[in-house]
Motif scaffolding. Sequence first.
Motif, PDB file in Angstrom:
ATOM      1  N   PRO A 261      58.523  35.291  89.915  1.00  0.00           N
ATOM      2  CA  PRO A 261      59.911  35.793  89.865  1.00  0.00           C
ATOM      3  C   PRO A 261      60.119  37.132  90.560  1.00  0.00           C
ATOM      4  O   PRO A 261      61.117  37.309  91.279  1.00  0.00           O
ATOM      5  CB  PRO A 261      60.179  35.888  88.357  1.00  0.00           C
TER       6      PRO A 261
ATOM      7  N   ARG B 158      60.137  36.645  94.307  1.00  0.00           N
ATOM      8  CA  ARG B 158      61.359  35.973  94.745  1.00  0.00           C
ATOM      9  C   ARG B 158      62.541  36.945  94.773  1.00  0.00           C
ATOM     10  O   ARG B 158      63.389  36.892  95.654  1.00  0.00           O
ATOM     11  CB  ARG B 158      61.666  34.796  93.815  1.00  0.00           C
ATOM     12  N   ARG B 159      62.559  37.856  93.797  1.00  0.00           N
ATOM     13  CA  ARG B 159      63.638  38.838  93.767  1.00  0.00           C
ATOM     14  C   ARG B 159      63.551  39.774  94.973  1.00  0.00           C
ATOM     15  O   ARG B 159      64.567  40.122  95.581  1.00  0.00           O
ATOM     16  CB  ARG B 159      63.586  39.624  92.460  1.00  0.00           C
TER      17      ARG B 159
ATOM     18  N   THR C 293      69.600  38.290  89.147  1.00  0.00           N
ATOM     19  CA  THR C 293      68.382  37.520  89.395  1.00  0.00           C
ATOM     20  C   THR C 293      68.698  36.144  89.962  1.00  0.00           C
ATOM     21  O   THR C 293      68.020  35.661  90.884  1.00  0.00           O
ATOM     22  CB  THR C 293      67.583  37.370  88.088  1.00  0.00           C
ATOM     23  N   GLU C 294      69.745  35.516  89.440  1.00  0.00           N
ATOM     24  CA  GLU C 294      70.076  34.148  89.873  1.00  0.00           C
ATOM     25  C   GLU C 294      70.433  34.086  91.349  1.00  0.00           C
ATOM     26  O   GLU C 294      69.943  33.225  92.084  1.00  0.00           O
ATOM     27  CB  GLU C 294      71.222  33.616  89.012  1.00  0.00           C
TER      28      GLU C 294
ATOM     29  N   ASP D  61      67.393  34.843  93.523  1.00  0.00           N
ATOM     30  CA  ASP D  61      66.437  33.752  93.425  1.00  0.00           C
ATOM     31  C   ASP D  61      66.881  32.569  94.282  1.00  0.00           C
ATOM     32  O   ASP D  61      66.081  31.955  94.997  1.00  0.00           O
ATOM     33  CB  ASP D  61      66.302  33.319  91.965  1.00  0.00           C
TER      34      ASP D  61
ATOM     35  N   ASP E 227      65.199  30.941  97.771  1.00  0.00           N
ATOM     36  CA  ASP E 227      64.949  29.511  98.018  1.00  0.00           C
ATOM     37  C   ASP E 227      65.366  29.123  99.431  1.00  0.00           C
ATOM     38  O   ASP E 227      64.654  28.404 100.135  1.00  0.00           O
ATOM     39  CB  ASP E 227      65.740  28.659  97.013  1.00  0.00           C
TER      40      ASP E 227
END
Length: 551
Positions: free
Chosen positions: A277, A280-281, A526-527, A530, A534
């Motif tokens: 995580p 990814r951030r 975060t969403e 993230d 992707d």
Amino acid sequence: MAELETLLAAHEDDVFLPGTLARLDEREEFPDDAVRLLDDAGLPAHYVLPPDGDFSETVRLLRTVARRDLTVAIAHGKTFLGSAPVWVAGTPDQAARLAERVRAGEPVCWGLTERDHGADLLASEFAAVSDTDAGEGGDAGGWRLTGEKWLINNATRSTLVCVLARTDLAGGGRGFSLFLVDKQRLPKGSWRNLPKVRTHGIRGADISGLALADAPVPADALVGEEGGGVPVVLKTLQLTRTACTALSLGAADHALRLARDFASGRELYGRRLADVPHVRRILGRAAAAALTAEAVSALSARSVHTLPGELSVISALTKAYVPTLTQQTLASLGELLGVRGFLTSPPGGGFAKLERDHRICAIFDGSTVVNRAALLNQMPRLARQLSRRRAAAEGLRAAADLSAPLPPFDRDRLTILSVTGCSAVQVLPDAAERIRAQGPPQAGPLIDRLIADFSRLEKGLADFVPVVGGLPSTAFGIAEAYERAYAAAACLLLWLENPSLHTGRLGTDGLWLRACLTALLGADDTEVFDTLADVLLAAPAPEFTLWGAAV
């Protein structure tokens, strides 16, 4: 654009092989083969701005080169900087003759700085005297040039050099003139190249100098009016500062690719690094920063054609913002790469070279501080225009619509100060309300925060009082806030004027817009980061871009 990308991709196993370029860098050798390939590909033709050149296309092409190697891009692109004063102030005959030589691949450099005076152009000692004043044996109407120009990119390689010279002993704003000097026409013994200067980054570039001693040049070497050199330089910098964003965009492309490949191929404690995580951030925030920088660059580059009267503001804030944001992005990705980001040999050596090469981008054509000071000098006028909410709506709309045809560049509309302020910032509240009404719905809370930030900016501008003799350090915070407002406006305007940017993985649910605004506002969603990570990890293209998707 596509043709250049295809050509460079075809040569990634020889002249554009990362290892080959790294070895040249280690030996501090000029990348002759790569530069020759760009010449043969016809890239120099895009450095010719009048009568029908597309400045935004020039920026995109330079970005294509920069994403592979900044040294090559800087070495080759310098010809645009050296030629630009002629596009701004030269006669039609001068422009036509120079265009022919530029298209043929002759390098041109711009001689502004001097060893003892740096960027203080009004202190320059390099002098020009008319042949009438020089004594017997002179060429009627000609000039004789004496002095040194130092730390000049391509000073040795160039056949043509545009120099700023003192033509009035008293100096001052009207005491300098510009001359386009053809080194091939100078008498032997009247000039010499100065040695290459070793540098921390772009080690293979020709950073050197030129010394002239009573060197005669013809009357038609004068670019613009006698005494008009400084105003022409200031107008030319509006073009070159905007062009420099191509280097930062290319650096961001390169860094994101290296970080993406590392995160995708590396395992940590039994799982892929790209699935962690925190990683990814970092990737998502870096991708958002790169897209924000691209939005700023795209709007600014197209404004060269559609809003030339505002370029004194746009170019200064763009040059301050984009390289600074990109350098911060490189720093965050360097931490992700860890020790590999410091290696000068495989498997991580590409990033170390990239990071140190990019540092010069914030210094070219005025440092970040210099550009913010230039912005602050216009801040009282900008505050007044902001309070009136006026804008050059047609020009702004044409700049923001990435698929719209651009009008020819009109040098006569360039000004030292912007009478109309900065239209993009001035329409930000209206653009924000349009986003709130039209969507994407998920952007609503971000719009609320953006409007609150804008209100604080307005208050800060209303309270800003210029100080005689210098600028307080607090003033630079206002300049940074104004830059962020422009960046936010660029993102909003590109969303509003380009329906093609509402589709695909980047456009669905306003992903790229939300991510850019989240990063600009210093929020931590975060969403959204993230999800953007992707998209980055799955991107097959050599560049992570909005610009290419919209045209």
